[in-house]
Design an enzyme around this catalytic site. Sequence first.
Site, PDB file in Angstrom:
ATOM      1  CE  LYS A 143       3.880   3.305  13.553  1.00 59.95           C
ATOM      2  NZ  LYS A 143       4.213   2.783  12.269  1.00 59.95           N
ATOM      3  N   PRO A 194      -4.832   0.767  18.723  1.00 60.55           N
ATOM      4  CG  PRO A 194      -6.720  -0.447  18.101  1.00 60.55           C
ATOM      5  CD  PRO A 194      -6.089   0.223  19.263  1.00 60.55           C
ATOM      6  CE1 TYR A 245      -6.047   3.906  10.663  1.00 63.53           C
ATOM      7  CE2 TYR A 245      -5.264   4.089   8.401  1.00 63.53           C
ATOM      8  CZ  TYR A 245      -5.189   3.506   9.658  1.00 63.53           C
ATOM      9  OH  TYR A 245      -4.272   2.517   9.895  1.00 63.53           O
ATOM     10  CE1 TYR A 260      -1.237   3.825   9.398  1.00 63.75           C
ATOM     11  CE2 TYR A 260      -0.162   3.141   7.352  1.00 63.75           C
ATOM     12  CZ  TYR A 260      -1.190   3.013   8.281  1.00 63.75           C
ATOM     13  OH  TYR A 260      -2.160   2.061   8.087  1.00 63.75           O
ATOM     14  CG  HIS A 291      -2.124  -0.894   1.062  1.00 65.71           C
ATOM     15  ND1 HIS A 291      -3.325  -0.676   1.672  1.00 65.71           N
ATOM     16  CD2 HIS A 291      -2.286  -2.010   0.318  1.00 65.71           C
ATOM     17  CE1 HIS A 291      -4.183  -1.603   1.314  1.00 65.71           C
ATOM     18  NE2 HIS A 291      -3.576  -2.441   0.495  1.00 65.71           N
TER      19      HIS A 291
HETATM   20  P1  FAD Z   1       0.456 -11.506  21.939  1.00 67.02           P
HETATM   21  O1  FAD Z   1       0.027 -11.549  20.528  1.00 67.02           O
HETATM   22  O2  FAD Z   1      -0.528 -11.087  22.976  1.00 67.02           O
HETATM   23  O3  FAD Z   1       1.048 -12.942  22.307  1.00 67.02           O
HETATM   24  C1  FAD Z   1       1.336 -13.330  23.635  1.00 67.02           C
HETATM   25  C2  FAD Z   1       1.235 -14.836  23.752  1.00 67.02           C
HETATM   26  O4  FAD Z   1       1.566 -15.238  25.085  1.00 67.02           O
HETATM   27  C3  FAD Z   1      -0.192 -15.341  23.514  1.00 67.02           C
HETATM   28  O5  FAD Z   1      -0.176 -16.396  22.583  1.00 67.02           O
HETATM   29  C4  FAD Z   1      -0.669 -15.777  24.901  1.00 67.02           C
HETATM   30  O6  FAD Z   1      -1.593 -16.860  24.830  1.00 67.02           O
HETATM   31  C5  FAD Z   1       0.633 -16.179  25.551  1.00 67.02           C
HETATM   32  N1  FAD Z   1       0.592 -16.126  27.022  1.00 67.02           N
HETATM   33  C6  FAD Z   1      -0.041 -15.240  27.820  1.00 67.02           C
HETATM   34  N2  FAD Z   1       0.162 -15.522  29.107  1.00 67.02           N
HETATM   35  C7  FAD Z   1       0.970 -16.612  29.139  1.00 67.02           C
HETATM   36  C8  FAD Z   1       1.512 -17.376  30.188  1.00 67.02           C
HETATM   37  N3  FAD Z   1       1.273 -17.071  31.477  1.00 67.02           N
HETATM   38  N4  FAD Z   1       2.298 -18.423  29.874  1.00 67.02           N
HETATM   39  C9  FAD Z   1       2.532 -18.749  28.572  1.00 67.02           C
HETATM   40  N5  FAD Z   1       2.021 -18.055  27.526  1.00 67.02           N
HETATM   41  C10 FAD Z   1       1.249 -17.002  27.814  1.00 67.02           C
HETATM   42  N6  FAD Z   1      -0.605  -4.087  15.560  1.00 67.02           N
HETATM   43  C11 FAD Z   1      -0.059  -3.635  14.391  1.00 67.02           C
HETATM   44  O7  FAD Z   1       1.169  -3.535  14.294  1.00 67.02           O
HETATM   45  N7  FAD Z   1      -0.812  -3.296  13.290  1.00 67.02           N
HETATM   46  C12 FAD Z   1      -2.169  -3.380  13.353  1.00 67.02           C
HETATM   47  O8  FAD Z   1      -2.813  -3.127  12.342  1.00 67.02           O
HETATM   48  C13 FAD Z   1      -2.794  -3.809  14.588  1.00 67.02           C
HETATM   49  N8  FAD Z   1      -4.121  -3.927  14.682  1.00 67.02           N
HETATM   50  C14 FAD Z   1      -4.663  -4.434  15.827  1.00 67.02           C
HETATM   51  C15 FAD Z   1      -6.036  -4.558  15.881  1.00 67.02           C
HETATM   52  C16 FAD Z   1      -6.642  -5.068  17.026  1.00 67.02           C
HETATM   53  C17 FAD Z   1      -8.152  -5.175  17.067  1.00 67.02           C
HETATM   54  C18 FAD Z   1      -5.842  -5.489  18.148  1.00 67.02           C
HETATM   55  C19 FAD Z   1      -6.477  -6.071  19.400  1.00 67.02           C
HETATM   56  C20 FAD Z   1      -4.462  -5.374  18.077  1.00 67.02           C
HETATM   57  C21 FAD Z   1      -3.860  -4.838  16.935  1.00 67.02           C
HETATM   58  N9  FAD Z   1      -2.489  -4.707  16.844  1.00 67.02           N
HETATM   59  C22 FAD Z   1      -1.951  -4.191  15.689  1.00 67.02           C
HETATM   60  C23 FAD Z   1      -1.619  -5.108  17.962  1.00 67.02           C
HETATM   61  C24 FAD Z   1      -0.983  -6.495  17.790  1.00 67.02           C
HETATM   62  O9  FAD Z   1      -1.962  -7.459  17.531  1.00 67.02           O
HETATM   63  C25 FAD Z   1      -0.193  -6.868  19.062  1.00 67.02           C
HETATM   64  O10 FAD Z   1       0.658  -5.806  19.391  1.00 67.02           O
HETATM   65  C26 FAD Z   1       0.628  -8.156  18.885  1.00 67.02           C
HETATM   66  O11 FAD Z   1      -0.227  -9.282  18.925  1.00 67.02           O
HETATM   67  C27 FAD Z   1       1.682  -8.311  19.995  1.00 67.02           C
HETATM   68  O12 FAD Z   1       2.323  -9.569  19.886  1.00 67.02           O
HETATM   69  P2  FAD Z   1       2.949 -10.288  21.155  1.00 67.02           P
HETATM   70  O13 FAD Z   1       3.504 -11.568  20.655  1.00 67.02           O
HETATM   71  O14 FAD Z   1       3.845  -9.355  21.888  1.00 67.02           O
HETATM   72  O15 FAD Z   1       1.710 -10.540  22.132  1.00 67.02           O
HETATM   73  C1  DHB Z   2      -5.901  -2.803  10.851  1.00 65.14           C
HETATM   74  C2  DHB Z   2      -5.853  -2.513  12.192  1.00 65.14           C
HETATM   75  C3  DHB Z   2      -5.381  -1.288  12.586  1.00 65.14           C
HETATM   76  O1  DHB Z   2      -5.300  -0.994  13.890  1.00 65.14           O
HETATM   77  C4  DHB Z   2      -4.949  -0.343  11.670  1.00 65.14           C
HETATM   78  O2  DHB Z   2      -4.516   0.859  12.095  1.00 65.14           O
HETATM   79  C5  DHB Z   2      -4.991  -0.646  10.339  1.00 65.14           C
HETATM   80  C6  DHB Z   2      -5.472  -1.885   9.918  1.00 65.14           C
HETATM   81  C7  DHB Z   2      -6.426  -4.112  10.406  1.00 65.14           C
HETATM   82  O3  DHB Z   2      -6.779  -4.930  11.269  1.00 65.14           O
HETATM   83  O4  DHB Z   2      -6.507  -4.338   9.205  1.00 65.14           O
END
Ligand code: FAD
Ligand code: DHB
Length: 389
Positions: free
Chosen positions: A296, A292, A200, A384, A72
């Site tokens: 990031k 979100p 957005y 961004y 994009h």
């Molecule tokens: P997590 O994905 O939370 O993984 C942590 C893991 O640890 C999980 O599998 C969990 O089950 C496990 N765990 C927890 N506790 C324990 C325990 N006690 N023992 C063992 N395992 C455990 N980010 C972007 O960059 N771009 C986006 O567009 C974006 N959109 C988003 C939209 C939504 C609706 C949401 C909710 C989030 C979005 N994010 C986005 C954020 C992104 O999804 C998270 O920042 C990302 O998942 C972080 O990864 P992580 O591995 O650090 O944590």
């Molecule tokens: C998506 C989520 C976001 O938070 C964002 O800023 C852009 C796209 C997505 O889930 O596609």
Amino acid sequence: MRVQVAIVGAGPSGLLLGQLLQRAGIDALIIERRSAEYVLGRIRAGVLEQGTVDLLGRAGVGERVAREGLVHDGFDVLFGGQRHRVNLSALTGRHVVVYGQTEVTRDLMDARLSAGASTIYDAADVSVHDFDADHPRVRFRVDGAAHEVACDFIAGCDGFHGVCRQSVPADALRQFERVYPFGWLGVLSDTPPVSHELIYVNSPRGFALCSMRSPTRSRYYVQCSLSENVDEWPDSRFWTELKARLDPATAGGLVTGPSIEKSIAPLRSFVAEPMRFGRLFLAGDAAHIVPPTGAKGLNLAASDVHYLSSALVEFYQSGSRAGLDAYSARALARVWQAERFSWWMTHLLHELPEGGAFSARVQRAELEYLVASQAARTALAENYVGLPY
Ligand code: FAD
Ligand code: DHB
């Protein structure tokens, strides 16, 4: 059992760290509380910075994102009934790639499986011990049986609700938090996206986002109140509300269909400092959360893993602790840039229930300034697409 690095959590942070260490010949075990299917079923992020895509390449999992990821070069901001394009490529020379977090997770899980590296899923009662001394260990249960892993380092990649950050003594940790008085209701559907780029939306009814996963799969969000219950949002209500937040031409082109996933996410800003305690290193959502809006979260998880994996590789290859000692400060510098940007994007685009008429006017002025000023758009675009490492 003994490994060099015990990784708690098999989300994107844990899996990517595991993959980078595995390729450097460092022995790492991942311990995850949930099943692999559960982890894969969580629909979350969709936008990857070029730096994140490059890191996936260095981890040996760049092939499918290069083939199937959607490049994009810009996105639209819709307010006052008009769409305005932010041309990321023209303003910064860089782009973003739309590729679901689920797919990143699947690619990393597949790579781990084919490398024969071990992941323990469905681990109960995971706990971390002695990370302030030289011999940390991780304990957990599988099918009722108790296990203990001794290691050199523990990587806390267990997300916001994980056990690692909570195991650090409270007086060793400084926490910064802002909880927003609204959430996002998200819908995934097998319908063609309403536009080939993201939109957005700032509207009097609240924020909305039109995103996608592929040319045939859409992801849409609408701002909702925190008291909202997803069961009270049948698909027809969701589509009606989304259309009401779009301009008539865009709403007219929206293809609706049955949702295949629907969920509500709260919005939060959070940082825990420092990100290292002795031999425990926090990475990703375990250490910080962004709302979100700026896309990031996943990208920050990747940048933490970039710094942490290089530090561990440096330690095992040369014995130098310089990278490990610098990890927290390096990661946090980037974290706070993303925190600032995500907080700003959230205020720019959402209906602010506590802001009143004054902040609504300031928000409108800020949006108009973006349209009028290339410098303002450049600042938005630079943040961004992600600042270079
Ligand atoms: P997590 O994905 O939370 O993984 C942590 C893991 O640890 C999980 O599998 C969990 O089950 C496990 N765990 C927890 N506790 C324990 C325990 N006690 N023992 C063992 N395992 C455990 N980010 C972007 O960059 N771009 C986006 O567009 C974006 N959109 C988003 C939209 C939504 C609706 C949401 C909710 C989030 C979005 N994010 C986005 C954020 C992104 O999804 C998270 O920042 C990302 O998942 C972080 O990864 P992580 O591995 O650090 O944590
Ligand atoms: C998506 C989520 C976001 O938070 C964002 O800023 C852009 C796209 C997505 O889930 O596609």
